[in-house]
Design an enzyme around this catalytic site. Structure first.
Site, PDB file in Angstrom:
ATOM      1  N   PRO A 296      26.475  16.247  42.435  1.00  0.00           N
ATOM      2  CA  PRO A 296      26.616  15.382  43.777  1.00  0.00           C
ATOM      3  C   PRO A 296      25.386  15.992  44.713  1.00  0.00           C
ATOM      4  CG  PRO A 296      28.388  16.811  43.881  1.00  0.00           C
ATOM      5  CD  PRO A 296      27.754  17.184  42.441  1.00  0.00           C
ATOM      6  N   GLY A 297      24.725  16.914  44.447  1.00  0.00           N
ATOM      7  CA  GLY A 297      23.841  17.464  45.418  1.00  0.00           C
ATOM      8  C   GLY A 297      23.828  18.705  45.913  1.00  0.00           C
ATOM      9  N   ALA A 298      25.074  19.688  45.527  1.00  0.00           N
ATOM     10  CA  ALA A 298      25.205  20.825  46.023  1.00  0.00           C
ATOM     11  C   ALA A 298      23.914  21.889  45.833  1.00  0.00           C
ATOM     12  CB  ALA A 298      26.342  21.334  45.579  1.00  0.00           C
ATOM     13  N   TRP A 299      23.303  21.823  44.713  1.00  0.00           N
ATOM     14  CA  TRP A 299      22.480  22.879  44.564  1.00  0.00           C
ATOM     15  C   TRP A 299      21.266  22.422  45.118  1.00  0.00           C
ATOM     16  CZ3 TRP A 299      21.600  25.413  38.903  1.00  0.00           C
ATOM     17  CH2 TRP A 299      22.489  26.373  38.775  1.00  0.00           C
TER      18      TRP A 299
ATOM     19  N   ASP B  94      17.219   9.688  33.423  1.00  0.00           N
ATOM     20  CA  ASP B  94      17.824  10.539  32.392  1.00  0.00           C
ATOM     21  C   ASP B  94      16.600  11.753  32.066  1.00  0.00           C
ATOM     22  OD1 ASP B  94      18.263  12.207  30.040  1.00  0.00           O
ATOM     23  OD2 ASP B  94      18.637  10.255  28.702  1.00  0.00           O
ATOM     24  N   VAL B  95      16.817  12.752  32.631  1.00  0.00           N
ATOM     25  CA  VAL B  95      15.714  13.683  32.628  1.00  0.00           C
ATOM     26  C   VAL B  95      15.070  14.013  31.047  1.00  0.00           C
ATOM     27  CG1 VAL B  95      16.954  16.038  32.187  1.00  0.00           C
ATOM     28  CG2 VAL B  95      14.885  16.021  33.540  1.00  0.00           C
TER      29      VAL B  95
ATOM     30  N   LYS C 189      22.337  26.040  33.080  1.00  0.00           N
ATOM     31  CA  LYS C 189      23.611  26.561  32.761  1.00  0.00           C
ATOM     32  C   LYS C 189      23.851  26.226  31.179  1.00  0.00           C
ATOM     33  CE  LYS C 189      26.808  23.593  33.651  1.00  0.00           C
ATOM     34  NZ  LYS C 189      27.825  22.467  34.640  1.00  0.00           N
TER      35      LYS C 189
END
Length: 246
Positions: free
Chosen positions: A83-86, A129-130, A194
């Protein structure tokens, strides 16, 4: 005590302890256990107090405190950003919002299949989609100088419940992202991804070792103890011979 842990402790003390009984009524045993653990998690509490979008912010804060991968002026590509924390942490550390006029201004680009609410100092491509070549082209068009100094990946596939299959799918995601680094990552750059520990982890580690000078495995304090989640941190990107585009 490390700075990020002090932040967690202070936030935990501010919020204090609250009963979870009323929130657990009419739930199954598994739901009750999950909710109880979630509400008592100091990183969940700290994220709420410090206005981070989720507890995973503290994983990146720890990695950065120990290894200094983010600094003012750097360009960051955050994959699996929702959701945008990083992205919040990256914006702060690279001065992407220009809040420190005495430091260089960085850039943060987040990409995810899911919607991400706007964040000052960050640019988001979503849904995107990366692993799609069309997304890679859009990334290059948005990044200043068509390069990132740091690639972050907290991506994970939707869990199937079959541990080995989920592990293999996540390794495949990481390898796919790694395959586009010659086009995106600045020589000397950093790659943090990760994964879940398993039989294919060494395969990913070998690939990283071929393309980066230093590779290490990190288990942040904010990763749940029972989780197989670990992070590969690779620094000083040089690529395989003939693959890095100058």
């Amino acid at each position: 005590m490390a700075g990020y842990l002090k932040l967690v402790c202070v936030s935990f003390q501010r919020q204090g302890f609250h009963t979870v009984g009323s929130r657990c009524k009419n739930r199954t045993g598994a739901e009750h256990l999950w909710l109880t653990r979630h509400l008592r998690d100091p990183f969940v509490k700290a994220a709420k107090v410090e206005s981070y979008r989720c507890r995973s912010a503290f994983k990146l804060l720890e990695v950065n405190e120990r290894h200094q991968i983010l600094r003012p002026g750097l360009r960051v590509l955050d994959c699996g950003a929702a959701p945008g924390a990083w992205s919040q942490v990256a914006v702060q550390k690279v001065n992407a919002a220009g809040t420190d006029p005495s430091s260089p201004v960085g850039f943060v680009l987040g990409v995810d299949l899911l919607h991400i609410f706007p964040l000052e100092g960050a640019t988001f491509l979503c849904p995107a989609d990366v692993t799609d070549p069309r997304t890679s082209q859009r990334i290059l068009e948005v990044l200043p100088g068509r390069r990132a100094d740091v690639i972050l990946s907290d991506m994970a596939p939707n869990a199937t419940g079959f541990r080995d299959l989920d592990h293999d799918r996540l390794i495949s995601l990481c390898l796919t992202l790694l395959s586009v680094t010659p086009d995106i990552l600045q020589p000397g750059g950093t790659f943090l991804c990760k994964t879940w520990a398993g039989s294919q982890s060494r395969r990913l580690q070998r690939r990283l070792t071929e393309e980066f000078q230093n590779v290490r495995i990190i288990k942040p304090e904010a990763s749940r103890k029972e989780s197989s989640e670990v992070y590969f941190l690779a620094t000083q990107y040089h690529g395989r011979k003939g693959t890095v585009k100058q």
